[in-house]
Design a protein around this motif. Structure first.
Motif, PDB file in Angstrom:
ATOM      1  N   THR A   1       0.797  -1.233   0.000  1.00 33.20           N
ATOM      2  CA  THR A   1       0.000   0.000   0.000  1.00 33.20           C
ATOM      3  C   THR A   1       0.828   1.282   0.000  1.00 33.20           C
ATOM      4  OG1 THR A   1      -1.637  -1.230   1.291  1.00 33.20           O
ATOM      5  CG2 THR A   1      -1.966   1.133   1.106  1.00 33.20           C
ATOM      6  N   PRO A   2       1.805   1.430   0.915  1.00 34.02           N
ATOM      7  CA  PRO A   2       2.494   2.726   0.985  1.00 34.02           C
ATOM      8  C   PRO A   2       3.185   3.111  -0.314  1.00 34.02           C
ATOM      9  CG  PRO A   2       3.103   1.320   2.832  1.00 34.02           C
ATOM     10  CD  PRO A   2       2.343   0.475   1.876  1.00 34.02           C
TER      11      PRO A   2
ATOM     12  N   GLU B   1       0.357   3.459  -3.385  1.00 31.09           N
ATOM     13  CA  GLU B   1      -0.521   4.622  -3.256  1.00 31.09           C
ATOM     14  C   GLU B   1       0.254   5.881  -2.882  1.00 31.09           C
ATOM     15  OE1 GLU B   1      -3.695   4.126  -4.049  1.00 31.09           O
ATOM     16  OE2 GLU B   1      -3.525   1.958  -4.145  1.00 31.09           O
ATOM     17  N   GLY B   2       1.307   5.691  -2.071  1.00 31.83           N
ATOM     18  CA  GLY B   2       2.055   6.848  -1.589  1.00 31.83           C
ATOM     19  C   GLY B   2       2.839   7.547  -2.679  1.00 31.83           C
TER      20      GLY B   2
ATOM     21  N   LYS C   1       2.239   7.519  -5.857  1.00 31.08           N
ATOM     22  CA  LYS C   1       1.269   8.160  -6.738  1.00 31.08           C
ATOM     23  C   LYS C   1       0.891   9.532  -6.193  1.00 31.08           C
ATOM     24  CE  LYS C   1      -3.161   7.057  -6.296  1.00 31.08           C
ATOM     25  NZ  LYS C   1      -4.433   6.311  -6.358  1.00 31.08           N
ATOM     26  N   ASN C   2       0.676   9.600  -4.891  1.00 28.90           N
ATOM     27  CA  ASN C   2       0.287  10.860  -4.276  1.00 28.90           C
ATOM     28  C   ASN C   2       1.428  11.869  -4.215  1.00 28.90           C
ATOM     29  OD1 ASN C   2      -2.625  11.081  -3.075  1.00 28.90           O
ATOM     30  ND2 ASN C   2      -2.052   8.946  -2.854  1.00 28.90           N
TER      31      ASN C   2
ATOM     32  N   ALA D   1       1.681  13.339  -7.579  1.00 29.66           N
ATOM     33  CA  ALA D   1       0.607  14.294  -7.854  1.00 29.66           C
ATOM     34  C   ALA D   1       0.909  15.641  -7.229  1.00 29.66           C
ATOM     35  CB  ALA D   1      -0.719  13.751  -7.332  1.00 29.66           C
TER      36      ALA D   1
ATOM     37  N   ARG E   1       2.519  18.276   3.197  1.00 29.45           N
ATOM     38  CA  ARG E   1       1.910  17.006   2.783  1.00 29.45           C
ATOM     39  C   ARG E   1       2.961  16.059   2.222  1.00 29.45           C
ATOM     40  NH1 ARG E   1      -3.434  17.504  -0.548  1.00 29.45           N
ATOM     41  NH2 ARG E   1      -3.979  18.234   1.524  1.00 29.45           N
TER      42      ARG E   1
ATOM     43  N   ARG F   1       5.078  14.543   4.989  1.00 29.69           N
ATOM     44  CA  ARG F   1       4.359  13.515   5.752  1.00 29.69           C
ATOM     45  C   ARG F   1       4.268  12.210   4.970  1.00 29.69           C
ATOM     46  NH1 ARG F   1      -1.025  12.226   6.676  1.00 29.69           N
ATOM     47  NH2 ARG F   1      -1.205  11.107   8.652  1.00 29.69           N
ATOM     48  N   LEU F   2       3.921  12.343   3.699  1.00 29.53           N
ATOM     49  CA  LEU F   2       3.863  11.163   2.827  1.00 29.53           C
ATOM     50  C   LEU F   2       5.217  10.491   2.777  1.00 29.53           C
ATOM     51  CD1 LEU F   2       1.790  12.259  -0.281  1.00 29.53           C
ATOM     52  CD2 LEU F   2       1.489  10.122   0.969  1.00 29.53           C
TER      53      LEU F   2
ATOM     54  N   GLY G   1       5.988   8.437   5.822  1.00 24.42           N
ATOM     55  CA  GLY G   1       5.189   7.221   5.898  1.00 24.42           C
ATOM     56  C   GLY G   1       5.598   6.162   4.892  1.00 24.42           C
ATOM     57  N   VAL G   2       5.890   6.605   3.665  1.00 28.65           N
ATOM     58  CA  VAL G   2       6.309   5.660   2.630  1.00 28.65           C
ATOM     59  C   VAL G   2       7.654   5.046   3.014  1.00 28.65           C
ATOM     60  CG1 VAL G   2       7.014   5.455   0.210  1.00 28.65           C
ATOM     61  CG2 VAL G   2       5.005   6.808   0.807  1.00 28.65           C
TER      62      VAL G   2
ATOM     63  N   ALA H   1       8.841   4.608   6.040  1.00 25.74           N
ATOM     64  CA  ALA H   1       8.746   3.696   7.179  1.00 25.74           C
ATOM     65  C   ALA H   1       7.941   2.444   6.878  1.00 25.74           C
ATOM     66  CB  ALA H   1       8.117   4.430   8.361  1.00 25.74           C
ATOM     67  N   GLY H   2       6.975   2.559   5.971  1.00 27.96           N
ATOM     68  CA  GLY H   2       6.006   1.475   5.831  1.00 27.96           C
ATOM     69  C   GLY H   2       6.153   0.554   4.645  1.00 27.96           C
ATOM     70  N   SER H   3       7.016   0.893   3.703  1.00 26.38           N
ATOM     71  CA  SER H   3       7.069   0.078   2.488  1.00 26.38           C
ATOM     72  C   SER H   3       7.734  -1.265   2.702  1.00 26.38           C
ATOM     73  CB  SER H   3       7.813   0.832   1.384  1.00 26.38           C
ATOM     74  OG  SER H   3       7.082   1.974   0.996  1.00 26.38           O
TER      75      SER H   3
END
Lengths: 162, 622, 273
Positions: free
Chosen positions: B483-484, B487-488, B490-491, B494, B511, B514-515, B518-519, B521-523
């Motif tokens: 998910t990260p 979707e991350g 892509k965002n 954008a 933004r 923050r993204l 998260g990307v 740490a989480g991928s």
């Protein structure tokens, strides 16, 4: 549309006896047909007893495979970082406009397939355009048009828009 | 199946005898060298080679002079290079029509043809000896240097320079444990980007209980702008095989793969050839040099997926599966190809192994910095005069690489930053030009060694556009499993696109950050966890450039098409008409018959085609 | 060695597990609340959804790892609700909410962890697939049919039958429907057909020889039949009629006193779903 499936049998036998991965088998099949026709994948699935969903997955995951026929001429624009900072994006946009096709697509007349590649490793020559396997360096929009025109110059052939 | 005339090298004695044979056969023979790898060939090397062959024949020299076609010599702007031995006279990109003349005057006559010499752009001096070339002078070409001495299609060339001698040393007297100790003591760290200590990886793999093990060479080299591995694999494939043989012996593997990306057809061809030639001579197969070492090496081709440079995705690809990574642990050294312990190392890492064995771990550890030993090959590309492959000891300062070796920026433009580590890396700004290049120093400043790509940027490169470029690249290459990343990225793309289009606000910077966190740490795999690096790094050093885009709606570098306007300087315009031909919206009037060109602002879509095309620098961007 | 005990710490508490166990397995035994989406007991861990991430520390560095897959090691320190865990889980939920804004399951899970809205791009408001891969994985790993798979990659990655055409090998068993967490995978029995709607595949339903009603997919029965030893017949009887058949036999045998051995060679008692 009927496709000759003999190569499928032959390549399947080779694959069974010689090992090599499914990815490489698909590469050989694509080399044979120019792309991966649906019927060929279905026949292949039967011959090597591998689920069609798996073959379809591989064919759509890896960028070098195509499920649709390619054009007679392949135009590749390198969009690697070095080429990018030297203006590859401008060159690509120009080609997309000129050929009226998005990257990855084939022109309506079946003449050109426009492809991007993420670095050919020939960065000294950037921006690079590969036309039918031949590398051309320091390419700009004005240089590329006559080149494309030249390969399509069959008797009476013209580059779309001319 | 041995071809007639091929000598089986099934013992160290036979290897040494063959080497002596080759060395004495070549002693005293003049040699003509032409570099003809991908770049050289694209620049007409084949024609030059034919012209030289004809010339040698006409001069009656075909039997007395060797013509050697080599791989990439790293001085890429000037290839193909023509070099004469023993004088070391060289000529950059000579016209095929001049081949005969050069053979007569330089090879036979020993004279320098001044007007065809390389001229150092900074001093104006001609340099006629390849061993005095300033570009090479400050390098330490331990790995790449051999490219000049071998035709990659000839195993004899490799044998003549002592090739497979390191393997012979190992099999003649060292235990696998001893080999691992040497590699550990050398301090060799992975050259593909991870920088993991090679000896430690081998030790972990060796410690897994006996049974089937695999050895893999990662030649997927996906970082755009990086082509070191291509050069090594195309130009000296045997060095990689020899490294793999030594590694296989150390860990207890009997089967291996070289995974090469499909975009390197010449490298694929040359490694296949090298494997065939080595197998013919008993250097691959069973009972190598009469020892218990068996090794078979297969070539596996990539199929257009950057993510397959990640080791678990690479393994999946070799197994014929989708190239989606798997979580680690377990690491491949523990559970890899077909679930067996597997050592995967990069091309350059493998190529260093024979050197370490032959010249000793201590020697290797004496080069470089405390935690980064040996040399590193960098591809120096982008806005740089001497585009090419640069091999320097770890710890060399960036300034030296860019200005002394690279010759600085073309057109006298101003240095802005160097991007290292590809899509996983970051930018190094002017203020850090004195940074010593090694693994840890680069990580500390938020960049990353990566595989060694160094993209030089000048004041006409928009740093926000660079971040957007990398995010676009990663969006296309993300496998989509987690998910990260899916979707991350892509965002993030954008947001960056909005910023480049002048639609971004200051809140978009927050933004993005923050993204990015998260990307990171989480991928699931390295593609995702390092995807934010280009964004974080450019934000760290070029915040004001981002601010110009979001607050002033301005692109200081003049790149972002929505934020620029173009005009033509009448004084510089020579009415050559080139811009007219490339303008997609017919937004230029005049431009021919001595009437200066003029851009119509209402029709101009800011595509910059005219700017890229104009040979007189008459198009200005504001 | 597989039964060797491994001692770890979870949120400051001592805990134990076996070699090879995952953090999730230990945490579940402890009653810890760790959300999962792509995890299923019957399938290999996939670690793709990333909602199950927990924080582990090793050698002075900490990182987030998928608890559904990460194998416990001696001395491992685990935090299931640290700031890092919460922040990243929040982001993942926001991203999932943007992907499937209409999915009740996603909304509920997000709300449980305090995520009620998302600042991220909504490309398709009707999207219900969260890319957990459970449908594909159950079809491959458990059923070993692999009628569906993953196609393409990145943001274009999707699940489905090859060429988006009706599948010739789907057996209509409905396992994919059963495991799908969001209801993206749907099927409906419509007269003589089982419609695997998401895969655009219709499969004939067999007719019960006793009562004449439609029940199981023909392809699924064929597959079971092909897997049985040759001497074992598989009659085309629906589960309800089969139960009646067994019940009748049981009462017969009860009065006659014989042991009852059925076609499978095992004594059958009770009903089985």
């Amino acid at each position: 549309m009927s496709v000759d499936l003999e190569p499928v049998t032959r390549l399947s036998q080779q694959h069974r006896s010689g090992g090599g991965s499914l990815v490489m088998l698909l590469q050989e099949v694509q080399a044979q047909y120019g792309y991966l026709p649906a019927e060929v994948l279905k026949a292949l699935s039967r011959e090597i007893d591998v689920p069609l969903a798996r073959l379809y997955g591989l064919a759509t995951f890896y960028r070098s495979f195509s499920l649709t026929p390619r054009g007679r001429h392949e135009v590749t624009v390198c969009t690697g970082t070095a080429c990018h900072v030297r203006g590859a994006a401008t060159l690509l946009e120009h080609l997309q406009r000129k050929l009226k096709v998005a990257a990855g697509g084939t022109t309506a007349d079946g003449e050109f397939t426009l492809v991007t590649v993420n670095c050919l490793g020939a960065c000294a020559m950037g921006p690079i355009l590969v036309l039918d396997g031949v590398y051309h360096g320091k390419m700009t929009a004005d240089k590329v048009d006559p080149m494309l025109g030249a390969v399509t110059r069959q008797p009476g052939g013209k580059l779309d828009g001319e | 199946m041995i071809a007639p005339g091929v000598k089986l090298l099934d013992s160290v004695a036979r290897l040494e005898a063959r080497r002596d044979e080759l060395v004495s056969a070549r002693a005293g023979r003049p040699c003509v060298i032409v570099s003809a790898s991908t770049c050289g060939t694209a620049n007409g090397a084949e024609e030059l080679i034919r012209a030289l062959q004809d010339g040698l024949k006409q001069l009656g020299l075909a039997d007395r002079v060797d013509l050697r076609v080599t791989g990439c010599l790293g001085f890429c702007e000037q290839e193909p290079l023509l070099i004469f031995r023993p004088s070391n006279m060289f000529y950059p990109r000579p016209a095929p029509g001049q081949a005969r003349r050069l053979l007569e005057e330089s090879l036979l006559g020993g004279k320098v043809v001044e007007e065809m010499c390389y001229r150092d752009p900074r001093t104006g001096q001609s340099v006629w000896r390849i061993d005095r070339l300033p570009f090479y002078g400050r390098q330490q070409r331990l790995v790449l240097g051999a490219n000049m001495e071998v035709d990659p299609c000839s195993i004899d060339d490799y044998l003549a320079i002592g090739g497979y001698g390191a393997l012979a040393m190992v099999l003649a007297g060292a235990t696998p444990e001893r080999v691992i100790q040497q590699v550990e003591a050398s301090g060799l760290r992975g050259r593909g980007g991870g920088g993991f200590p090679t000896g430690r990886k081998w030790r972990i793999c060796r410690s897994k209980a006996g049974g089937k093990k695999y050895i893999i060479c990662n030649a997927d080299e996906g970082d755009p702008g990086a082509y070191m591995d291509r050069s090594i694999l195309e130009g000296n494939p045997h060095s990689v095989l020899e490294g793999m043989l030594i590694g296989a012996y150390a860990i207890g593997a009997d089967e291996g793969y070289v995974y090469v990306r499909a975009e390197y057809p010449l490298a694929v061809r040359n490694i296949h050839l090298a494997i065939d030639q080595a197998t013919e001579r008993g250097l691959l197969g069973d009972g190598i040099f009469g020892s218990k070492l068996n090794l078979r090496v297969h070539v596996s081709r990539g199929a257009g997926a950057f993510v397959c440079g990640e080791e678990t995705a690479l393994i999946a690809s070799v197994e014929g599966r989708l190239g989606t990574p798997s979580p680690r642990p377990p690491y491949p050294a523990e559970r890899g190809l077909w679930g067996k312990p597997t050592v995967i190392n990069n091309v350059e890492t493998w190529a260093n192994v024979p050197l370490i064995i032959a010249r000793g771990a201590e020697w290797f550890a004496g080069i470089g910095t405390e935690n980064s030993k040996g040399t590193k090959v960098f591809s120096l590309v982008g806005k740089i005069n001497n585009t090419g492959l640069v091999e320097v000891p770890m710890g060399t300062r960036l300034r030296e690489i860019v200005f002394d070796i690279g010759g600085g920026m073309p057109e006298g433009r101003h240095f802005k930053a160097v991007q290292t580590g590809g899509p996983s890396g970051g930018v190094i700004p002017e203020s850090l030009l004195d940074l010593p290049i090694d693994f840890d120093a680069l990580t500390e400043v938020g960049a990353m060694m990566g595989s060694g790509g160094m993209i030089v940027m000048d004041d006409r490169t928009c740093i926000v556009d660079v971040a957007r470029y990398f995010m676009n690249f990663l969006r296309e290459e993300s496998c989509g499993k987690c998910t990260p990343c899916r979707e991350g990225i892509k965002n993030m793309l954008a947001v960056l696109t909005r910023i480049c289009e002048g639609k971004g606000g200051v809140e978009d910077i927050t933004r993005l950050e923050r993204l990015a966190r998260g990307v990171k740490a989480g991928s699931l795999c390295g593609l995702g966890t390092t995807a934010p690096n280009p964004v974080l790094s450019t934000l760290r050093y070029f915040k004001d450039e981002y601010m110009a885009h979001v607050v002033d709606k301005r692109c200081p570098a003049g790149v972002c098409t929505a934020l620029i306007s173009l005009s033509i300087d009448e004084g510089k315009c020579k009415a050559c008409g080139r811009c007219l031909k490339v303008c997609p919206t017919a937004a230029i009037t005049g431009g021919e018959k001595k009437v200066p060109a003029k851009i119509l602002p209402d029709k101009c879509i800011h595509c910059r085609a005219c700017f890229e095309t104009c040979p007189f620098d008459a198009v200005t961007i504001t | 060695m597989a039964d060797e005990t491994v001692r770890i710490t979870v949120d400051g508490q001592a805990a134990e597990g076996r070699v090879g166990e995952t953090i999730l397995a230990v945490c579940r035994r402890m009653g810890k609340d760790i959300p999962t989406l792509c995890h299923h007991e019957a399938l290999e861990p996939y670690a793709a959804c990333r909602v199950c991430l927990v924080e582990v520390a090793a050698g002075g560095r900490s990182s987030l790892v998928p608890s559904c897959q990460y194998p416990i090691t001696e001395g491992l320190t685990v935090l299931t609700d640290s700031d890092a865990v919460r922040q990243t889980r929040r982001l993942v939920l926001e991203l999932l909410l943007a992907r499937c804004p209409g999915s009740e399951v996603v909304r509920d899970l997000a709300a449980k962890y305090g995520v009620t809205e998302t600042p991220y791009l909504i490309d398709d408001p009707n999207q219900t697939c969260i890319m957990c891969g459970l449908c594909v994985r159950v079809c491959e790993e458990v059923l070993r049919v692999a009628a569906i798979g993953f196609a393409s990659r990145g943001v274009d990655r999707r699940v489905g039958a090859p060429f988006e055409e009706a599948s010739e090998v789907c057996i209509g068993c409905g396992a994919c429907v059963a495991v799908c967490p969001t209801g993206h995978v749907r099927s409906i029995d419509d007269g003589p057909l089982r419609r695997m709607q998401t895969w655009k595949t219709d499969i004939d339903l067999a007719t019960c020889q006793t009562c004449g009603r439609r029940f199981g997919p023909v392809r699924q029965l064929d597959r079971i039949r092909a897997a049985l030893p040759p001497h074992v017949p598989l009659e085309t009887i629906c589960p309800a009629c089969r139960r009646s058949q067994i019940a009748a036999k049981l009462s017969e045998q009860a009065t006659s006193g014989d042991a009852v051995v059925y076609a499978t060679g095992r004594l059958r008692t009770g009903s089985r779903r």
